[in-house]
Design a protein around this motif. Structure first.
Motif, mmCIF file in Angstrom:
data_model
loop_
_atom_site.group_PDB
_atom_site.id
_atom_site.type_symbol
_atom_site.label_atom_id
_atom_site.label_comp_id
_atom_site.label_asym_id
_atom_site.label_seq_id
_atom_site.Cartn_x
_atom_site.Cartn_y
_atom_site.Cartn_z
ATOM 1 N N GLU A 62 -22.564 0.764 -42.663
ATOM 2 C CA GLU A 62 -22.590 -0.670 -42.392
ATOM 3 C C GLU A 62 -22.515 -1.487 -43.676
ATOM 4 O O GLU A 62 -23.101 -1.139 -44.695
ATOM 5 C CB GLU A 62 -23.879 -1.025 -41.635
ATOM 6 N N LYS A 63 -21.753 -2.558 -43.622
ATOM 7 C CA LYS A 63 -21.643 -3.470 -44.747
ATOM 8 C C LYS A 63 -22.527 -4.696 -44.482
ATOM 9 O O LYS A 63 -22.450 -5.313 -43.423
ATOM 10 C CB LYS A 63 -20.196 -3.933 -44.931
ATOM 11 N N VAL A 64 -23.357 -5.026 -45.476
ATOM 12 C CA VAL A 64 -24.241 -6.178 -45.338
ATOM 13 C C VAL A 64 -23.669 -7.319 -46.181
ATOM 14 O O VAL A 64 -23.417 -7.163 -47.369
ATOM 15 C CB VAL A 64 -25.668 -5.848 -45.807
ATOM 16 N N GLU A 65 -23.445 -8.446 -45.559
ATOM 17 C CA GLU A 65 -22.929 -9.620 -46.258
ATOM 18 C C GLU A 65 -24.007 -10.700 -46.300
ATOM 19 O O GLU A 65 -25.021 -10.616 -45.611
ATOM 20 C CB GLU A 65 -21.682 -10.161 -45.553
ATOM 21 N N PHE A 66 -23.750 -11.716 -47.103
ATOM 22 C CA PHE A 66 -24.715 -12.808 -47.239
ATOM 23 C C PHE A 66 -25.053 -13.410 -45.880
ATOM 24 O O PHE A 66 -26.222 -13.623 -45.557
ATOM 25 C CB PHE A 66 -24.146 -13.881 -48.168
ATOM 26 N N VAL A 339 -28.817 -18.363 -53.828
ATOM 27 C CA VAL A 339 -27.506 -18.710 -53.275
ATOM 28 C C VAL A 339 -27.638 -19.767 -52.176
ATOM 29 O O VAL A 339 -26.942 -20.788 -52.179
ATOM 30 C CB VAL A 339 -26.817 -17.458 -52.688
ATOM 31 N N ALA A 340 -28.533 -19.528 -51.235
ATOM 32 C CA ALA A 340 -28.692 -20.446 -50.103
ATOM 33 C C ALA A 340 -29.127 -21.833 -50.572
ATOM 34 O O ALA A 340 -28.693 -22.846 -50.013
ATOM 35 C CB ALA A 340 -29.708 -19.876 -49.117
ATOM 36 N N ASP A 341 -29.973 -21.896 -51.596
ATOM 37 C CA ASP A 341 -30.433 -23.190 -52.113
ATOM 38 C C ASP A 341 -29.274 -23.998 -52.687
ATOM 39 O O ASP A 341 -29.144 -25.200 -52.431
ATOM 40 C CB ASP A 341 -31.503 -22.980 -53.192
ATOM 41 N N TYR A 342 -28.435 -23.329 -53.490
ATOM 42 C CA TYR A 342 -27.287 -24.030 -54.076
ATOM 43 C C TYR A 342 -26.328 -24.514 -53.000
ATOM 44 O O TYR A 342 -25.807 -25.635 -53.069
ATOM 45 C CB TYR A 342 -26.546 -23.099 -55.034
#
Length: 396
Positions: A62-66, A339-342
């Protein structure tokens, strides 16, 4: 056939009083070491409990992405790949399964997870007065080539755009090269090592002959002693034990995470991860050091982006924000933006910015005085292959 099954270790966030009591507990109480073939491991559950962060395990295929990561810590069974706070990272050793438990190496908890989860807790973190910007290649060494130009020119332009942004923040900036000439790898490191309270940021662009569709950012810091680099396959433990480590390993990883979260947060490029390598410029520097790969010159869409002046200005801006975030770690003693904050900031209040273009100069005379003018002379033309990024020999 690998079933796409996830085993989640849901852990509620700890209250302040519990967190304080945890910090006061001894390591012997907090960590439960598990021996596997003579090496120390810790369970994912133990890691999750210690940091007070929910952790998940994805199946090996499985590939986990943001966008699909459900927890701050997302491991992949049998893999070195891990998502930490929304950014892809690479462990030194794969996650293994034993007796129904998923295990992470003790080295990775100390050298990878700790500085990425709690960079503000790293000793002497953020202590920076000087930023040494290192535009890769130069002169006879063009670096990678695209239909729009050379890596050496794109890297220099990003560094030139980044310099005034950092100076505006009160930082001293030294460029390892000011124009189109080659600077030996050991000289680049000498420049950083000679500067007071410095960090080293090497700027490059990527290429591959294997996958013309490869895209995205990645960032490297030096590989810990006794561990393989991210690109290493099967390496004998005896060979790893002879490789050098770094006394500023944790600071370099903290710098990596600050810059990388800013890159991913500001520019919607593919996340290739926070990685490890024994590149000569990383090995020879004695200060916190990272090498940024700002996209692929071999991918038709990304190479066109890299060739655009405004896009390179955005890249410089993102790197600058990350460096400032790193410096703030030592002042605020708080976790950096993620990342999410930006992305939330940019979505709620998009900003335009202008970066002044500086004129190219010949080699800085102060650098020549530091390392000697002869270092800047072009090498004699021979039939031998020219130096690569990892050309300098690796010695214990």
């Amino acid at each position: 056939m690998v079933l796409p099954v996830k085993r989640w270790f849901g852990v509620a966030f700890l209250a302040s009083a519990i967190a304080i009591s945890q910090e006061a507990a001894s390591a012997a109480d907090a960590w439960k070491i598990i021996k596997v073939r003579g090496s120390d491991y810790l369970s994912v559950e133990n890691v999750s409990q210690f940091y007070g962060l929910p952790a998940g395990i994805a199946a090996s295929a499985e590939k986990v992405e943001f966008d699909s990561a459900k927890n701050p810590l997302e491991f992949v069974s049998g893999s070195r790949e891990v998502m930490i706070n929304g950014a892809r990272s690479w462990l030194c050793f794969p996650v293994i399964e034993q007796d129904g438990k998923y295990l992470v190496s003790r080295t990775d908890v100390a050298k990878t997870i700790e500085p990425l989860v709690r960079p503000h807790r790293v000793q002497n973190v953020g202590k920076v007065q000087t930023v040494v910007l290192d535009p890769g290649h130069g002169g006879y060494d063009r670096g990678q080539v695209s239909r729009y130009g050379y890596e050496k020119d794109f890297a220099l332009d990003v560094a030139r755009k980044l310099r005034p942004l950092l100076q505006a923040k009160g930082l001293r900036v030294i460029m390892t090269r000011e124009g189109d000439y080659f600077v030996p790898l050991e000289v680049r490191a000498q420049i950083a090592n000679a500067a007071r309270d410095s960090i080293f940021v090497s700027i490059h662009f990527n290429a591959t002959n294997d996958d013309p569709n490869a895209t995205g950012f990645e960032i490297f810091s030096f590989t810990p002693r006794g561990a393989p680099s991210t690109s290493d396959g099967a390496v004998a433990p005896s060979a790893l034990s002879t490789q050098p480590g770094s006394t500023v390993d944790a600071q370099s990883m903290a710098l990596s995470t600050c810059i990388y979260h800013s890159l991913l947060g500001h520019l919607p490029e593919f996340d290739r991860g926070i990685k490890r390598a024994r590149f000569a410029v990383l090995r020879l520097t004695k200060v916190p050091a990272v090498l940024i790969e700002g996209g692929f010159l071999t991918e038709k869409g990304e190479c066109k982006l890299i060739a655009q002046k405004d896009w390179r200005a955005r890249l410089a801006h993102a790197i600058g924000v990350g460096i400032e975030s790193y410096r703030a770690l030592g002042i605020k003693k708080q976790p950096p933006l993620l990342v999410a904050d930006y992305r939330k900031q940019i979505k709620s209040s998009p900003t335009d910015f202008a970066v002044p273009d500086a004129e190219l100069k010949e080699a800085d005379t102060s650098l020549m005085e530091l390392v000697g003018k002869s270092k800047f002379l072009p090498p004699p033309q021979t039939s031998t292959p020219r130096a690569s990024l990892e050309s300098a020999p690796i010695v214990p």
